[in-house]
Design a protein around this motif. Structure first.
Motif, PDB file in Angstrom:
ATOM      1  N   GLY A 186       0.806  -1.220   0.000  1.00 32.42           N
ATOM      2  CA  GLY A 186       0.000   0.000   0.000  1.00 32.42           C
ATOM      3  C   GLY A 186       0.831   1.257   0.000  1.00 32.42           C
ATOM      4  O   GLY A 186       1.903   1.330  -0.618  1.00 32.42           O
ATOM      5  N   PRO A 187       0.374   2.296   0.710  1.00 31.34           N
ATOM      6  CA  PRO A 187       1.063   3.596   0.725  1.00 31.34           C
ATOM      7  C   PRO A 187       2.507   3.503   1.219  1.00 31.34           C
ATOM      8  O   PRO A 187       3.371   4.240   0.737  1.00 31.34           O
ATOM      9  CB  PRO A 187       0.208   4.443   1.683  1.00 31.34           C
ATOM     10  N   LEU A 188       2.772   2.603   2.181  1.00 31.18           N
ATOM     11  CA  LEU A 188       4.135   2.475   2.698  1.00 31.18           C
ATOM     12  C   LEU A 188       5.084   1.931   1.632  1.00 31.18           C
ATOM     13  O   LEU A 188       6.255   2.312   1.578  1.00 31.18           O
ATOM     14  CB  LEU A 188       4.150   1.563   3.927  1.00 31.18           C
ATOM     15  N   ALA A 189       4.573   1.059   0.776  1.00 35.97           N
ATOM     16  CA  ALA A 189       5.393   0.540  -0.323  1.00 35.97           C
ATOM     17  C   ALA A 189       5.727   1.669  -1.300  1.00 35.97           C
ATOM     18  O   ALA A 189       6.831   1.720  -1.857  1.00 35.97           O
ATOM     19  CB  ALA A 189       4.663  -0.587  -1.033  1.00 35.97           C
ATOM     20  N   THR A 190       4.769   2.571  -1.514  1.00 36.01           N
ATOM     21  CA  THR A 190       5.027   3.729  -2.387  1.00 36.01           C
ATOM     22  C   THR A 190       6.028   4.675  -1.737  1.00 36.01           C
ATOM     23  O   THR A 190       6.930   5.205  -2.395  1.00 36.01           O
ATOM     24  CB  THR A 190       3.712   4.483  -2.668  1.00 36.01           C
ATOM     25  N   LEU A 191       5.876   4.876  -0.417  1.00 37.25           N
ATOM     26  CA  LEU A 191       6.774   5.776   0.306  1.00 37.25           C
ATOM     27  C   LEU A 191       8.214   5.275   0.256  1.00 37.25           C
ATOM     28  O   LEU A 191       9.145   6.071   0.073  1.00 37.25           O
ATOM     29  CB  LEU A 191       6.317   5.899   1.763  1.00 37.25           C
ATOM     30  N   ARG A 192       8.400   3.970   0.392  1.00 33.23           N
ATOM     31  CA  ARG A 192       9.761   3.446   0.400  1.00 33.23           C
ATOM     32  C   ARG A 192      10.451   3.664  -0.950  1.00 33.23           C
ATOM     33  O   ARG A 192      11.675   3.819  -1.017  1.00 33.23           O
ATOM     34  CB  ARG A 192       9.772   1.972   0.772  1.00 33.23           C
ATOM     35  N   PHE A 193       9.662   3.688  -2.019  1.00 34.26           N
ATOM     36  CA  PHE A 193      10.227   3.961  -3.341  1.00 34.26           C
ATOM     37  C   PHE A 193      10.858   5.356  -3.365  1.00 34.26           C
ATOM     38  O   PHE A 193      11.976   5.545  -3.866  1.00 34.26           O
ATOM     39  CB  PHE A 193       9.141   3.849  -4.417  1.00 34.26           C
ATOM     40  N   TRP A 194      10.145   6.343  -2.826  1.00 36.02           N
ATOM     41  CA  TRP A 194      10.652   7.713  -2.835  1.00 36.02           C
ATOM     42  C   TRP A 194      11.814   7.898  -1.870  1.00 36.02           C
ATOM     43  O   TRP A 194      12.733   8.685  -2.136  1.00 36.02           O
ATOM     44  CB  TRP A 194       9.518   8.686  -2.522  1.00 36.02           C
ATOM     45  N   VAL A 195      11.792   7.174  -0.755  1.00 41.63           N
ATOM     46  CA  VAL A 195      12.926   7.247   0.174  1.00 41.63           C
ATOM     47  C   VAL A 195      14.172   6.663  -0.482  1.00 41.63           C
ATOM     48  O   VAL A 195      15.278   7.218  -0.367  1.00 41.63           O
ATOM     49  CB  VAL A 195      12.603   6.498   1.488  1.00 41.63           C
ATOM     50  N   MET A 196      14.001   5.550  -1.202  1.00 46.00           N
ATOM     51  CA  MET A 196      15.133   4.959  -1.902  1.00 46.00           C
ATOM     52  C   MET A 196      15.625   5.881  -3.016  1.00 46.00           C
ATOM     53  O   MET A 196      16.842   6.002  -3.248  1.00 46.00           O
ATOM     54  CB  MET A 196      14.754   3.603  -2.487  1.00 46.00           C
ATOM     55  N   ALA A 197      14.689   6.557  -3.698  1.00 42.34           N
ATOM     56  CA  ALA A 197      15.083   7.509  -4.738  1.00 42.34           C
ATOM     57  C   ALA A 197      15.938   8.625  -4.145  1.00 42.34           C
ATOM     58  O   ALA A 197      16.959   9.031  -4.726  1.00 42.34           O
ATOM     59  CB  ALA A 197      13.841   8.088  -5.413  1.00 42.34           C
ATOM     60  N   ALA A 198      15.543   9.125  -2.976  1.00 41.44           N
ATOM     61  CA  ALA A 198      16.322  10.164  -2.294  1.00 41.44           C
ATOM     62  C   ALA A 198      17.701   9.622  -1.906  1.00 41.44           C
ATOM     63  O   ALA A 198      18.712  10.337  -2.018  1.00 41.44           O
ATOM     64  CB  ALA A 198      15.577  10.652  -1.056  1.00 41.44           C
ATOM     65  N   ALA A 199      17.736   8.375  -1.465  1.00 36.78           N
ATOM     66  CA  ALA A 199      19.008   7.760  -1.079  1.00 36.78           C
ATOM     67  C   ALA A 199      19.948   7.655  -2.276  1.00 36.78           C
ATOM     68  O   ALA A 199      21.159   7.913  -2.167  1.00 36.78           O
ATOM     69  CB  ALA A 199      18.763   6.373  -0.482  1.00 36.78           C
ATOM     70  N   VAL A 200      19.401   7.292  -3.433  1.00 36.20           N
ATOM     71  CA  VAL A 200      20.227   7.173  -4.645  1.00 36.20           C
ATOM     72  C   VAL A 200      20.771   8.543  -5.057  1.00 36.20           C
ATOM     73  O   VAL A 200      21.955   8.680  -5.412  1.00 36.20           O
ATOM     74  CB  VAL A 200      19.419   6.538  -5.792  1.00 36.20           C
ATOM     75  N   VAL A 201      19.918   9.569  -5.003  1.00 38.28           N
ATOM     76  CA  VAL A 201      20.360  10.926  -5.362  1.00 38.28           C
ATOM     77  C   VAL A 201      21.473  11.387  -4.423  1.00 38.28           C
ATOM     78  O   VAL A 201      22.501  11.926  -4.862  1.00 38.28           O
ATOM     79  CB  VAL A 201      19.171  11.913  -5.317  1.00 38.28           C
ATOM     80  N   LEU A 202      21.297  11.174  -3.117  1.00 40.10           N
ATOM     81  CA  LEU A 202      22.320  11.562  -2.145  1.00 40.10           C
ATOM     82  C   LEU A 202      23.600  10.752  -2.336  1.00 40.10           C
ATOM     83  O   LEU A 202      24.711  11.273  -2.168  1.00 40.10           O
ATOM     84  CB  LEU A 202      21.795  11.372  -0.722  1.00 40.10           C
ATOM     85  N   THR A 203      23.439   9.486  -2.695  1.00 40.20           N
ATOM     86  CA  THR A 203      24.602   8.630  -2.930  1.00 40.20           C
ATOM     87  C   THR A 203      25.460   9.182  -4.058  1.00 40.20           C
ATOM     88  O   THR A 203      26.687   9.297  -3.936  1.00 40.20           O
ATOM     89  CB  THR A 203      24.144   7.197  -3.272  1.00 40.20           C
ATOM     90  N   VAL A 204      24.821   9.542  -5.166  1.00 41.56           N
ATOM     91  CA  VAL A 204      25.551  10.072  -6.328  1.00 41.56           C
ATOM     92  C   VAL A 204      26.125  11.458  -6.020  1.00 41.56           C
ATOM     93  O   VAL A 204      27.299  11.737  -6.313  1.00 41.56           O
ATOM     94  CB  VAL A 204      24.632  10.133  -7.560  1.00 41.56           C
ATOM     95  N   ALA A 205      25.311  12.325  -5.407  1.00 38.84           N
ATOM     96  CA  ALA A 205      25.753  13.696  -5.133  1.00 38.84           C
ATOM     97  C   ALA A 205      26.939  13.733  -4.173  1.00 38.84           C
ATOM     98  O   ALA A 205      27.925  14.444  -4.415  1.00 38.84           O
ATOM     99  CB  ALA A 205      24.587  14.508  -4.570  1.00 38.84           C
ATOM    100  N   THR A 206      26.848  12.980  -3.084  1.00 40.82           N
ATOM    101  CA  THR A 206      27.958  12.971  -2.124  1.00 40.82           C
ATOM    102  C   THR A 206      29.187  12.288  -2.709  1.00 40.82           C
ATOM    103  O   THR A 206      30.319  12.662  -2.392  1.00 40.82           O
ATOM    104  CB  THR A 206      27.542  12.269  -0.825  1.00 40.82           C
ATOM    105  N   GLY A 207      28.961  11.315  -3.575  1.00 39.14           N
ATOM    106  CA  GLY A 207      30.094  10.669  -4.229  1.00 39.14           C
ATOM    107  C   GLY A 207      30.871  11.645  -5.089  1.00 39.14           C
ATOM    108  O   GLY A 207      32.109  11.692  -5.058  1.00 39.14           O
ATOM    109  N   LEU A 208      30.163  12.445  -5.858  1.00 36.58           N
ATOM    110  CA  LEU A 208      30.813  13.464  -6.685  1.00 36.58           C
ATOM    111  C   LEU A 208      31.523  14.509  -5.827  1.00 36.58           C
ATOM    112  O   LEU A 208      32.601  14.997  -6.184  1.00 36.58           O
ATOM    113  CB  LEU A 208      29.772  14.146  -7.587  1.00 36.58           C
ATOM    114  N   ASP A 209      30.926  14.845  -4.676  1.00 40.18           N
ATOM    115  CA  ASP A 209      31.551  15.813  -3.774  1.00 40.18           C
ATOM    116  C   ASP A 209      32.860  15.265  -3.221  1.00 40.18           C
ATOM    117  O   ASP A 209      33.856  15.995  -3.108  1.00 40.18           O
ATOM    118  CB  ASP A 209      30.593  16.150  -2.629  1.00 40.18           C
TER     119      ASP A 209
END
Length: 234
Positions: A186-209
């Motif tokens: 349900g909604p929690l499964a959708t929420l985890r998708f966006w949390v993982m998306a944020a994690a991937v963005v932070l992973t790439v951004a901090t890696g470049l930094d």
């Protein structure tokens, strides 16, 4: 009155001096042995024990994660508990080591290994079960391994400090992976998708930094060495 022969007196004082030096030498050796014993015992401090616990939790987590086919909600809940304990100990062991001067060579090596092992095990399990795309696992693990290698490459010029973004990335990754470990719907499964998306963005951004910091650190180190060589030549 017959005086004490000078040689006897000298021998007596020499004996005292010899005895004193012997006692001092024994005390010095004893101190070194005691210091060595303390250094050996320091490996078994609470911070390192938490790191060891995290390493032991890796096979337990994998067994629970893949238990009963890997899709049983009960087994996944137990796996989440093991993963959560590992993440919590990760928050405390480094803090304890720095606060109470418990930093050891073992801890410096084992702590990052434990961090990456539990995260890597979780990501690989999730991808192998089809819960998480393999490219997400590849991006996160590739970044972690790449930055670790980069730190070793530039360590001769200095240490790349952990940034706030890096700490936020670690926290977001832990929350996202933990949500995927649980059999959410349900909604929690959708929420985890966006949390993982944020994690991937932070992973790439901090890696470049970190790459940027490494380049600046290397250039500065090379410039300082050249300046030092010129001073010695003059």
């Amino acid at each position: 009155m017959t005086g004490v022969p000078a040689s006897a007196a000298g021998g007596s004082s020499g004996a005292r001096r010899t005895g004193g030096s012997t006692e001092g030498g024994a005390a010095g050796r004893g101190g070194k042995i005691a210091a060595a014993a303390v250094n050996q015992a320091s490996v078994w401090n609470v911070a390192n024990l938490l790191t060891m616990l995290r390493l032991l939790l890796v096979p337990a987590f994998v067994a629970l994660m893949l238990g009963n086919g890997g899709y049983d909600p009960a087994w996944r809940s137990f796996a989440w508990a093991a993963f959560a304990i590992a993440m919590i100990t990760d928050l405390f062991d480094g803090h304890l080591a720095r606060t109470y001067n418990l930093v050891t060579d073992f801890g410096k090596i084992a702590d990052p290994i434990a961090d990456k092992t539990i995260m890597g095990a979780a990501l690989i399990c999730l991808s192998s079960l089809g819960d998480l795309p393999w490219w997400v696992t590849a991006v996160i693990l590739g970044r972690e391994l790449g930055i670790t290698v980069l730190r070793f490459v530039v360590i001769r010029y200095g240490v790349i400090p952990a940034s706030r973004g890096g700490k936020l990335k670690t926290l977001t990754q832990g929350v996202a992976v933990g949500m995927y470990v649980l059999a959410l719907t349900g909604p929690l499964a959708t929420l985890r998708f966006w949390v993982m998306a944020a994690a991937v963005v932070l992973t790439v951004a901090t890696g470049l930094d970190y790459v940027k910091q490494a380049i600046v650190l290397r250039r500065r180190g090379i410039a300082e060495r050249r300046a030092a060589l010129k001073e010695t030549e003059v």
